[in-house]
Design an enzyme around this catalytic site. Sequence first.
Site, mmCIF file in Angstrom:
data_model
loop_
_atom_site.group_PDB
_atom_site.id
_atom_site.type_symbol
_atom_site.label_atom_id
_atom_site.label_comp_id
_atom_site.label_asym_id
_atom_site.label_seq_id
_atom_site.Cartn_x
_atom_site.Cartn_y
_atom_site.Cartn_z
ATOM 1 N N GLU A 211 96.244 5.247 -101.489
ATOM 2 C CA GLU A 211 96.823 6.442 -102.638
ATOM 3 C C GLU A 211 97.747 5.778 -103.898
ATOM 4 O O GLU A 211 97.432 5.738 -104.676
ATOM 5 C CB GLU A 211 97.387 7.409 -102.043
ATOM 6 C CG GLU A 211 97.095 8.196 -100.928
ATOM 7 C CD GLU A 211 97.855 9.098 -100.254
ATOM 8 O OE1 GLU A 211 97.592 9.691 -99.434
ATOM 9 O OE2 GLU A 211 99.075 8.609 -99.961
ATOM 10 N N HIS A 212 97.924 4.598 -103.249
ATOM 11 C CA HIS A 212 99.167 4.187 -104.407
ATOM 12 C C HIS A 212 98.307 3.363 -105.224
ATOM 13 O O HIS A 212 98.291 3.053 -106.196
ATOM 14 C CB HIS A 212 100.355 2.826 -103.706
ATOM 15 C CG HIS A 212 101.331 4.033 -103.229
ATOM 16 N ND1 HIS A 212 102.452 4.180 -103.962
ATOM 17 C CD2 HIS A 212 101.414 4.101 -101.995
ATOM 18 C CE1 HIS A 212 103.062 5.385 -103.497
ATOM 19 N NE2 HIS A 212 102.900 5.169 -102.270
#
Length: 500
Positions: A211-212
């Site tokens: 996600e990051h």
Amino acid sequence: MTKKKIAIAGAGIGGMVTALLLQKQGFDVSIFEKEKKAGGRLSFIERDGYRIDEGPTIVLLPHLLKEVMEEAGVDERAWSLKALETLYSITFKDGKTYTKFKDKDEQLRELSRQFPGEEASFERYMKEMHERFEIGNAAFLQKSFVRGKDFWTFQNMKSLMKLKAYQSTKKLTSTFFKNKQLQEAYSLQTLYIGGNPHTAPAMYSLIPFSEHEHGIYYVEGGYASLVSVLEEELAKRDIPIYLSARVEKVAEENGKVVSIKVNGENIQVDALVWNGDYPQAANMLGDKKRYKPSSGCLLFYFGIDGIYENKNVHQFFMGENFEKHMREIFEEKKVPTDPSFYTFNPSGMDSTLAPNGKSVLYTLVPVPSGDHINWQEETAFINKMVDEIESRAFPELKKRMEWLEVKTPNDAGEKGLFMGGSFGLAPELLQSGVFRPQVKPTKLANLYATGASIHPGGGIPIVLQSARHAAHQIVKDFAHHSFTKDVNQNERLKESISSL
């Protein structure tokens, strides 16, 4: 030379993309879908000019999604992705809200505000998880394990140890972060694929890292808009989709599929790709193994008068005791007492989803799979959740609500999802990697499979990867006239691990 006929059972996104990949390689492909429309888990709830995704909403691994769609020959101009700078927020029961950002510096500032002292932990997390992602991607995501011995290599064993697959996702996360809330914020993501953070192998910790690292995206028009894009491409290339066409029986001779029965008609095939929910059909396909389903979902879809413009697209709201919620879902299998839940509010960034000045909302509550709970009798719980969504997420929700639809695990079971679970097989150790059904899941030499229950697993980009594995394997098998499969080693090893 006569083209080889490939039948695909199921017009989910995995089946449609497999068809496109195979057609490019010169195969004669037909798709048979038991429902009245294509798309499988990718579909819309549509009502009175409103449209909202019924299933998946969070777009991860955008590079993989684009890569497979491009390989399938889908024009990149036919669909588009929009990156979210604010990934999502997580609000805990004590009122604290932790927001995740794509920008690393902004994330460190958020950690300083909400969890001071954990900044170095996050930087170590990102560094070490980057190394693990590179290992996991090369060793497992990019490979299928039709032959068990391809998995049980010295290099793969080293990779598994580096990934700490013997640990749970929650346990691995606790080695990075001291704060319990932060541990939950970086382990709850196994629920995206229906898994318990306290038991799912640590390799699934790669989801919150991704996600990051890779970002969270939104498909313009909604995730399910990909279905019409694929349908148009299939039509352009004269690949038929037969709707309301259930594959009722698979006939075999000498260890190979020779025909399928569809709505009473026998159709000769050179190979079959199964894209239905695999565990539901496993017995018919000659697979007698017992599988464990993922969690189920209680889903709320709202049509709203007005737009909640100052709310994040994705939000999580944690219950008082997340561990208790997981225990109630996966062990006690009962209606949860104080559940965490997820909300999806896309209208602030996409005005095409509702009439002018109105919006759509979606809420997901993780609940047990199975048919032992009659959700029609759980009106008190459903009403309680609407009150909770209003009080914690969207003020005046009931006043502004123009309509509400609720979907339950009972509905999922009726649609053919395995034991009412929303994500196929549970992502547990003995249902992951080499232990998960592969693209050649049985001893039938020309039977292939794709979908959420097939390696490498759930999530739309990962399902597309299974479609690519299936297509590549078919091309390889027909090119070499080789239809062998090594199934015994995996089962012996699985039995040995189960006995530990």
